[in-house]
Design a protein around this motif. Sequence first.
Motif, PDB file in Angstrom:
ATOM      1  N   ALA A  56      45.927  29.516  44.384  1.00  0.00           N
ATOM      2  CA  ALA A  56      45.681  30.321  45.586  1.00  0.00           C
ATOM      3  C   ALA A  56      46.860  31.250  45.853  1.00  0.00           C
ATOM      4  N   THR A  61      41.530  32.315  40.594  1.00  0.00           N
ATOM      5  CA  THR A  61      40.513  31.276  40.768  1.00  0.00           C
ATOM      6  C   THR A  61      40.490  30.379  39.536  1.00  0.00           C
ATOM      7  N   THR A  88      39.309  28.019  44.348  1.00  0.00           N
ATOM      8  CA  THR A  88      40.696  27.638  44.621  1.00  0.00           C
ATOM      9  C   THR A  88      40.723  26.529  45.662  1.00  0.00           C
ATOM     10  N   TYR A 119      42.527  29.534  34.596  1.00  0.00           N
ATOM     11  CA  TYR A 119      42.171  30.585  35.554  1.00  0.00           C
ATOM     12  C   TYR A 119      41.065  31.486  35.012  1.00  0.00           C
TER      13      TYR A 119
END
Length: 124
Positions: A56, A61, A88, A119
């Motif tokens: 975050a 994400t 997140t 990610y």
Amino acid sequence: MVPLPRPRQRRSRSRHHTLDRPRPQPRNHLPHDLTDPAAIATHLATLAQQVAHDAADAGRTITRVTVKIRTTPFQTRTRQTKLPTPTTDPATITRTALDILDRHDLTHPVRLIGVAVEYTMPKT
């Protein structure tokens, strides 16, 4: 004119705790191997929340969660799960990590606990 290369984007983030014999420990070490499943789950949940907050903070994400467990016979096992949607949310990441932990054999004392996340890569 040659274009400048783009800064490299981080693809993943991980955190771990190494468990060891009693003696002065670095920051990411715990004082002894763990055998209590509840204590293992507590440490794992803390790590999962940390990597969720890291994502975050980086504006990224998470698409996949991996849990690594090393036992005292020095066997290292990893298990992972792809998330249905990128997130997140610390609660989602923690719940997923704990679900993955249930797939690990915890019959031996645990020496290392780790959580890694992958990610979503930014569009180029």
